[in-house]
Design an enzyme around this catalytic site. Structure first.
Site, mmCIF file in Angstrom:
data_model
loop_
_atom_site.group_PDB
_atom_site.id
_atom_site.type_symbol
_atom_site.label_atom_id
_atom_site.label_comp_id
_atom_site.label_asym_id
_atom_site.label_seq_id
_atom_site.Cartn_x
_atom_site.Cartn_y
_atom_site.Cartn_z
ATOM 1 N N ASP A 34 0.849 -1.109 -0.167
ATOM 2 C CA ASP A 34 -0.054 -0.393 -0.061
ATOM 3 C C ASP A 34 0.945 1.325 -0.366
ATOM 4 O O ASP A 34 2.076 1.403 0.922
ATOM 5 C CB ASP A 34 -0.709 0.027 1.204
ATOM 6 C CG ASP A 34 -1.811 1.369 1.155
ATOM 7 O OD1 ASP A 34 -2.803 1.010 0.770
ATOM 8 O OD2 ASP A 34 -1.304 2.225 1.551
ATOM 9 N N TYR A 71 2.809 9.395 -0.117
ATOM 10 C CA TYR A 71 3.748 9.705 1.155
ATOM 11 C C TYR A 71 5.621 9.834 0.021
ATOM 12 O O TYR A 71 6.047 9.575 1.024
ATOM 13 C CB TYR A 71 3.243 7.364 0.634
ATOM 14 C CG TYR A 71 2.635 7.276 1.594
ATOM 15 C CD1 TYR A 71 1.594 8.296 1.703
ATOM 16 C CD2 TYR A 71 2.286 6.219 1.512
ATOM 17 C CE1 TYR A 71 0.193 7.651 2.790
ATOM 18 C CE2 TYR A 71 1.362 6.254 2.345
ATOM 19 C CZ TYR A 71 0.218 6.402 3.193
ATOM 20 O OH TYR A 71 -1.505 6.066 3.411
ATOM 21 N N LYS A 74 -3.042 5.713 -4.224
ATOM 22 C CA LYS A 74 -4.334 6.719 -3.382
ATOM 23 C C LYS A 74 -3.715 8.286 -4.151
ATOM 24 O O LYS A 74 -2.379 8.530 -4.523
ATOM 25 C CB LYS A 74 -4.373 7.188 -1.915
ATOM 26 C CG LYS A 74 -4.144 5.630 -1.814
ATOM 27 C CD LYS A 74 -4.565 6.179 -0.085
ATOM 28 C CE LYS A 74 -4.042 4.801 0.506
ATOM 29 N NZ LYS A 74 -2.600 4.048 0.882
ATOM 30 N N HIS A 106 -7.644 9.336 -1.689
ATOM 31 C CA HIS A 106 -6.982 9.159 -0.593
ATOM 32 C C HIS A 106 -7.889 10.437 0.717
ATOM 33 O O HIS A 106 -8.801 9.167 1.363
ATOM 34 C CB HIS A 106 -5.593 10.481 -0.610
ATOM 35 C CG HIS A 106 -5.436 9.068 0.642
ATOM 36 N ND1 HIS A 106 -3.384 9.566 0.430
ATOM 37 C CD2 HIS A 106 -5.092 9.208 1.773
ATOM 38 C CE1 HIS A 106 -2.732 9.546 1.485
ATOM 39 N NE2 HIS A 106 -3.731 9.118 1.968
#
Ligand code: NAP
Length: 288
Positions: free
Chosen positions: A53, A58, A83, A116
């Site tokens: 994931d 990120y 996402k 997200h």
């Protein structure tokens, strides 16, 4: 929950509403830098994880891609989730953001792509309209077979109801903050009734769970670690857990949750540890 009954080992999968099989545990990669992410992904694949994931936000999609290639696993044997970043809602922006995501990962399709957050700050005044346009792009990418499954994250029932006013495809997954004391029953029941798979993010409370005395007692009772108790609880709740670790031994430990079962009484007690891992963020008031 019926989906969970079929989960008895690490190689088992949840089946999404479109028939796509999703590995029953995933490695989380939030707050992990480049080298750490590569090493964690390589360790995870070695330990048998087949789901990773990540998210554009990120900043480590490229590292995840490198880790997957370094692990030596075939692309088709690994399930990759990413996402859409909050700043990129809208039809055109989503299509462009998706292309950048797969380029960074070094792949030509995604297994799962999620919105997200449902109501990002930047679009809050036109929230519903922006999400509708975003989802239209998701549906198009799905139909073009560039994504095997599409879903959402942090969506509450009213966000999904609003989405479905214009959507043609129901989200297949909703990724939510779910851990001991954070059970979000309204949205979980809503999703499970509609056949939307619920993924548990921060299943270890981003580390907060390891200080909870009740969990220490349960770990001794079952001769398992606190992490394993937590992840087993997640699976028995019908959630697909996404534990994050950068440590190879803990990455392995977090997969060893198929040789015991929590009693109904202990399941209930774990769910009731209110506040022990904080609270779930309210997607309509977060400042991002
Ligand atoms: P988490 O998995 O709840 O907890 C991670 C923390 O627990 C780290 O400090 C880790 O340290 C430690 N840990 C892991 N396994 C352990 C074990 N067996 N024993 C002791 N300590 C252990 O954290 P999270 O990152 O908040 O959530 C997991 C994933 O969910 C994320 O990485 C991300 O992929 C996803 N997520 C999604 C959203 C969203 O909005 N959709 C939001 C947050 C998170 P070490 O690394 O040192 O082992």
């Amino acid at each position: 929950m019926s989906n969970t009954c079929k989960i008895t080992r690490l190689t088992d999968c949840f089946e999404l509403s479109n028939g796509v099989k999703m590995p029953c545990i995933g490695l989380g990669t939030w707050q992990t830098d480049h080298e750490t992410t590569i090493n964690a992904v390589v360790s995870a694949v070695k330990s048998g994880y087949r789901l990773i994931d990540t998210a554009a936000a990120y900043g480590n999609e490229a590292s995840v891609g490198t880790g997957i290639r370094e692990s030596g696993i075939d692309r088709k044997d690994i399930f990759i989730t990413s996402k859409l970043r909050n700043a990129h809602h809208g039809y055109e922006s989503t299509l462009e953001a998706f292309e950048r995501t797969i380029a960074r990962l070094g792949v030509d399709y995604l297994d799962l792509y999620l919105i997200h957050w449902p109501n990002p700050l930047h679009y809050r005044s036109i929230g519903e309209k922006a999400t509708a346009a975003t989802w239209k792009a998701f549906e198009e990418l799905y139909r073009a077979k560039k994504i095997r499954a599409i879903g959402v994250s942090n969506f509450m029932p009213h966000h999904i109801d609003a989405l479905m006013k214009t959507a043609e495809i129901l989200p297949m997954v909703n990724q939510l903050k779910l851990c001991p004391g954070i059970t979000q029953p309204e949205i979980v029941n809503y999703c499970q009734k509609k056949g939307i798979l619920v993924e548990a993010y921060s299943p270890l409370g981003t580390g907060a769970i390891f200080e909870v005395p009740e969990m220490k007692t349960l770990a001794s009772k079952y001769h398992k670690s606190i992490g394993q108790i937590c992840l087993r609880w997640s699976l028995q709740m019908g959630f697909l857990p996404l534990p994050k670790s950068k440590n190879p031994a803990r990455i392995q430990e977090n997969t060893e949750i198929f040789d015991f079962e929590l009693s109904q009484e202990d399941m209930f007690a774990i769910g009731g540890l209110e506040g022990c891992c904080g609270t779930a963020p309210d997607p309509d008031t977060v400042n991002y």
